[in-house]
Design a protein around this motif. Structure first.
Motif, PDB file in Angstrom:
ATOM      1  N   ALA A 193       0.831  -1.208   0.000  1.00 15.12           N
ATOM      2  CA  ALA A 193       0.000   0.000   0.000  1.00 15.12           C
ATOM      3  C   ALA A 193       0.862   1.253   0.000  1.00 15.12           C
ATOM      4  N   VAL A 194       1.946   1.248   0.780  1.00 18.40           N
ATOM      5  CA  VAL A 194       2.872   2.389   0.790  1.00 18.40           C
ATOM      6  C   VAL A 194       3.489   2.578  -0.593  1.00 18.40           C
ATOM      7  N   LYS A 195       3.894   1.484  -1.219  1.00 17.80           N
ATOM      8  CA  LYS A 195       4.497   1.555  -2.549  1.00 17.80           C
ATOM      9  C   LYS A 195       3.504   2.104  -3.573  1.00 17.80           C
ATOM     10  N   VAL A 196       2.258   1.651  -3.490  1.00 16.81           N
ATOM     11  CA  VAL A 196       1.237   2.090  -4.439  1.00 16.81           C
ATOM     12  C   VAL A 196       0.929   3.569  -4.251  1.00 16.81           C
ATOM     13  N   LEU A 197       0.783   4.006  -2.996  1.00 16.89           N
ATOM     14  CA  LEU A 197       0.501   5.418  -2.744  1.00 16.89           C
ATOM     15  C   LEU A 197       1.655   6.303  -3.184  1.00 16.89           C
ATOM     16  N   ALA A 198       2.883   5.845  -2.972  1.00 17.89           N
ATOM     17  CA  ALA A 198       4.045   6.608  -3.429  1.00 17.89           C
ATOM     18  C   ALA A 198       4.013   6.767  -4.950  1.00 17.89           C
ATOM     19  N   LYS A 199       3.571   5.712  -5.638  1.00 16.43           N
ATOM     20  CA  LYS A 199       3.449   5.774  -7.096  1.00 16.43           C
ATOM     21  C   LYS A 199       2.353   6.738  -7.509  1.00 16.43           C
ATOM     22  N   MET A 200       1.229   6.708  -6.789  1.00 16.93           N
ATOM     23  CA  MET A 200       0.112   7.583  -7.119  1.00 16.93           C
ATOM     24  C   MET A 200       0.433   9.041  -6.820  1.00 16.93           C
ATOM     25  N   LEU A 201       1.236   9.265  -5.767  1.00 17.19           N
ATOM     26  CA  LEU A 201       1.616  10.627  -5.392  1.00 17.19           C
ATOM     27  C   LEU A 201       2.879  11.082  -6.111  1.00 17.19           C
ATOM     28  N   ASP A 202       3.512  10.159  -6.851  1.00 14.90           N
ATOM     29  CA  ASP A 202       4.726  10.454  -7.609  1.00 14.90           C
ATOM     30  C   ASP A 202       5.829  10.999  -6.697  1.00 14.90           C
ATOM     31  N   THR A 203       6.125  10.249  -5.625  1.00 16.96           N
ATOM     32  CA  THR A 203       7.175  10.639  -4.702  1.00 16.96           C
ATOM     33  C   THR A 203       7.858   9.393  -4.147  1.00 16.96           C
ATOM     34  N   THR A 204       9.110   9.537  -3.746  1.00 17.72           N
ATOM     35  CA  THR A 204       9.840   8.441  -3.117  1.00 17.72           C
ATOM     36  C   THR A 204       9.909   8.603  -1.604  1.00 17.72           C
ATOM     37  N   ASN A 205       9.435   9.746  -1.111  1.00 15.84           N
ATOM     38  CA  ASN A 205       9.462  10.029   0.327  1.00 15.84           C
ATOM     39  C   ASN A 205       8.116  10.575   0.788  1.00 15.84           C
ATOM     40  N   PRO A 206       7.102   9.730   0.851  1.00 15.99           N
ATOM     41  CA  PRO A 206       5.780  10.197   1.290  1.00 15.99           C
ATOM     42  C   PRO A 206       5.808  10.660   2.744  1.00 15.99           C
ATOM     43  N   SER A 207       4.979  11.620   3.062  1.00 16.27           N
ATOM     44  CA  SER A 207       4.918  12.178   4.413  1.00 16.27           C
ATOM     45  C   SER A 207       3.771  11.561   5.199  1.00 16.27           C
ATOM     46  N   ALA A 208       4.015  11.275   6.480  1.00 16.40           N
ATOM     47  CA  ALA A 208       2.973  10.714   7.336  1.00 16.40           C
ATOM     48  C   ALA A 208       1.803  11.670   7.500  1.00 16.40           C
ATOM     49  N   ASP A 209       2.064  12.976   7.358  1.00 20.02           N
ATOM     50  CA  ASP A 209       0.995  13.969   7.495  1.00 20.02           C
ATOM     51  C   ASP A 209       0.001  13.913   6.338  1.00 20.02           C
ATOM     52  N   LYS A 210       0.409  13.330   5.227  1.00 26.77           N
ATOM     53  CA  LYS A 210      -0.426  13.336   4.026  1.00 26.77           C
ATOM     54  C   LYS A 210      -0.981  11.953   3.690  1.00 26.77           C
ATOM     55  N   LEU A 211      -0.900  11.028   4.647  1.00 30.65           N
ATOM     56  CA  LEU A 211      -1.391   9.676   4.411  1.00 30.65           C
ATOM     57  C   LEU A 211      -2.358   9.259   5.514  1.00 30.65           C
ATOM     58  N   GLU A 212      -3.292   8.420   5.143  1.00 30.48           N
ATOM     59  CA  GLU A 212      -4.225   7.812   6.094  1.00 30.48           C
ATOM     60  C   GLU A 212      -4.212   6.308   5.887  1.00 30.48           C
ATOM     61  N   PHE A 213      -4.249   5.569   6.980  1.00 34.84           N
ATOM     62  CA  PHE A 213      -4.336   4.114   6.921  1.00 34.84           C
ATOM     63  C   PHE A 213      -5.366   3.632   7.940  1.00 34.84           C
ATOM     64  N   SER A 214      -6.072   2.596   7.580  1.00 30.89           N
ATOM     65  CA  SER A 214      -6.956   1.930   8.528  1.00 30.89           C
ATOM     66  C   SER A 214      -7.075   0.465   8.112  1.00 30.89           C
ATOM     67  N   SER A 215      -7.546  -0.354   9.028  1.00 33.07           N
ATOM     68  CA  SER A 215      -7.639  -1.785   8.739  1.00 33.07           C
ATOM     69  C   SER A 215      -8.801  -2.401   9.504  1.00 33.07           C
ATOM     70  N   ILE A 216      -9.234  -3.544   9.019  1.00 23.59           N
ATOM     71  CA  ILE A 216     -10.190  -4.380   9.746  1.00 23.59           C
ATOM     72  C   ILE A 216      -9.557  -5.752   9.889  1.00 23.59           C
ATOM     73  N   ILE A 217      -9.409  -6.193  11.128  1.00 27.35           N
ATOM     74  CA  ILE A 217      -8.864  -7.514  11.423  1.00 27.35           C
ATOM     75  C   ILE A 217      -9.784  -8.210  12.418  1.00 27.35           C
ATOM     76  N   LEU A 218      -9.539  -9.493  12.619  1.00 33.34           N
ATOM     77  CA  LEU A 218     -10.318 -10.249  13.594  1.00 33.34           C
ATOM     78  C   LEU A 218      -9.554 -10.339  14.911  1.00 33.34           C
TER      79      LEU A 218
END
Length: 249
Positions: A193-218
């Motif tokens: 997911a990090v790799k894909v977002l970096a590709k979509m944002l066209d950057t090699t150093n994505p910032s934590a301030d500009k990303l959101e993550f969430s998950s559903i697990i058991l």
């Protein structure tokens, strides 16, 4: 000749096209990016957070992700106001089902209700299609972990991994080459997911301030929805080999 069909939601052009639906798709393609991945032990959502001003108070603000019920969440791309209407509708539908049947609503049944509403807005005059796409993720006892993508037309489909928003075609190419069907666990999903977002944002150093993550697990046999905090995202970027660069003060 096609221009006279632009203002009519319900009228097909001679080529069989509904231009208002296509315009809604165009709005989504220029919106912030979002990606979802199905893992063997959970399902992951990741999205770009577009901060419009440094003065904006973003504490606790999830710009692209919404919890619908304990077992289902969505990521959106498109017009936020439209997304709010559909999210509220989905939450109400989920609670009505829980009240009536004393159990969580099946994921696809909830999605079907959302898409019926979307399709209705392409069918009647005086309305326009919702300019938003959803990535719907969740778990139910019938089919386990699930991921669906829905469009403004009301169409939807099940996916192993999917992306919406700006540069989604670039994301699809990365997912097709790197996602391992049946062999992806949550740890691998986070890295991808990090790799894909970096590709979509066209950057090699994505910032934590500009990303959101969430998950559903058991946990103990029950689905749990978790939103990653800033420190979790920084750790995730570090583990993925994409530490953000510190800006000079």
């Amino acid at each position: 000749m096609s221009r006279r069909y632009d203002s009519h939601t319900t009228i097909f052009s001679p080529q069989g096209r509904l231009f208002q639906v296509e315009y809604a798709m165009e709005a989504i393609s220029k919106a912030g990016s979002a990606v979802a991945l199905l893992a063997s032990d959970g399902v992951l959502l990741a999205a770009e957070k577009r901060i419009t001003s440094k003065l904006l108070d973003i504490r606790g603000l999830a710009e692209k992700m919404y919890k619908i019920d304990d077992h289902v969440a969505v990521a959106v791309a498109g017009i936020t106001a439209d997304a709010n209407i559909l999210v509220n509708y989905a939450r109400l539908a989920a609670q009505r089902y829980r009240l009536a049947y004393q159990e969580p609503i099946p994921i696809e049944q909830l999605l079907h209700k959302i898409c019926d509403l979307k399709q209705g807005y392409t069918q009647f005059g005086g309305l326009r299609p919702f300019g938003v796409s959803f990535l719907v993720v969740g778990w139910d006892e019938h089919f386990g972990f699930q991921l669906y993508r829905s469009e403004p037309s009301g169409n939807y489909g099940g996916w192993k991994a999917a992306a919406i928003g700006n540069n989604s075609q670039n994301a699809d190419s990365v997912l097709k080459s790197d996602y391992k069907i049946g062999g992806t666990d949550m740890k691998m999903a986070k890295t991808l997911a990090v790799k894909v977002l970096a590709k979509m944002l066209d950057t090699t150093n994505p910032s934590a301030d500009k990303l959101e993550f969430s998950s559903i697990i058991l946990e103990k046999g029950k689905p749990v929805y978790k939103v990653f905090n800033k420190e979790d995202i920084k750790t995730l970027l570090k583990d993925s080999g994409m530490e953000e660069k510190k800006s000079a003060s």
